[in-house]
Design a protein around this motif. Sequence first.
Motif, mmCIF file in Angstrom:
data_model
loop_
_atom_site.group_PDB
_atom_site.id
_atom_site.type_symbol
_atom_site.label_atom_id
_atom_site.label_comp_id
_atom_site.label_asym_id
_atom_site.label_seq_id
_atom_site.Cartn_x
_atom_site.Cartn_y
_atom_site.Cartn_z
ATOM 1 N N VAL A 49 11.098 -47.467 -2.426
ATOM 2 C CA VAL A 49 12.008 -47.902 -3.496
ATOM 3 C C VAL A 49 11.268 -47.968 -4.838
ATOM 4 N N THR A 50 10.025 -48.451 -4.824
ATOM 5 C CA THR A 50 9.285 -48.630 -6.077
ATOM 6 C C THR A 50 8.491 -47.400 -6.505
ATOM 7 N N GLY A 51 8.318 -46.439 -5.589
ATOM 8 C CA GLY A 51 7.506 -45.267 -5.906
ATOM 9 C C GLY A 51 6.017 -45.495 -5.728
ATOM 10 N N ARG A 52 5.628 -46.653 -5.209
ATOM 11 C CA ARG A 52 4.217 -46.977 -5.017
ATOM 12 C C ARG A 52 3.606 -46.036 -3.979
ATOM 13 N N GLY A 53 2.400 -45.581 -4.275
ATOM 14 C CA GLY A 53 1.670 -44.754 -3.333
ATOM 15 C C GLY A 53 1.965 -43.275 -3.417
ATOM 16 N N ARG A 54 2.811 -42.892 -4.354
ATOM 17 C CA ARG A 54 3.111 -41.456 -4.473
ATOM 18 C C ARG A 54 2.122 -40.776 -5.375
#
Length: 185
Positions: free
Chosen positions: A180-185
């Motif tokens: 959902v947050t885009g973290r780790g992309r």
Amino acid sequence: MGHGGDVIAELTTDHREVEDLFEQLANAAPGSERRKHVADALTIERVRHSVAEEEHLYPAVRDHLDGGEALADKEISDHAGVEKLLKDLEQHESSDPDFDRLVAKLKTEVTAHVQDEENNLFPRLRDSVHPYVLESLGDKVREAKKTAPTRPHPAAPSTPPANKLLAPGLGLVDRARDYVTGRGR
């Protein structure tokens, strides 16, 4: 994540990846978005690695090494300290003055832990545990990393059976939050 080989090869490769992420952090511009992104990647990899070790490596250390109880307890204690630092780091933006202090402390603690494992624990495992068992542990560690949490949970249990029961659920929630947050992309 998921490199192949026995447990020692798998975890040693993880250690090199974490060292590379610390190098990327050092080379990223202070206060930059890239610096926060690399810190998130470091956190993800470090948490997955630690959870897999706690689920599979340290129980094997307890079972197969003389003095394994104390050694496993020490390694888990090291993980707890690192996890608290990761939780603190997660709360700071890369422009925050505490960010660099936390990264420096984290690097010091992780480096000491890695050196201890590679210079003490891994050679003892190699000498005491059948290669088949080390291969099997490598497979288990790789599987555990697939479902492990990606965020620090310092209050979560770090020993079986509770950690094996809770980690996949925490991992699912963390991966959903990351998506959902885009973290780790």
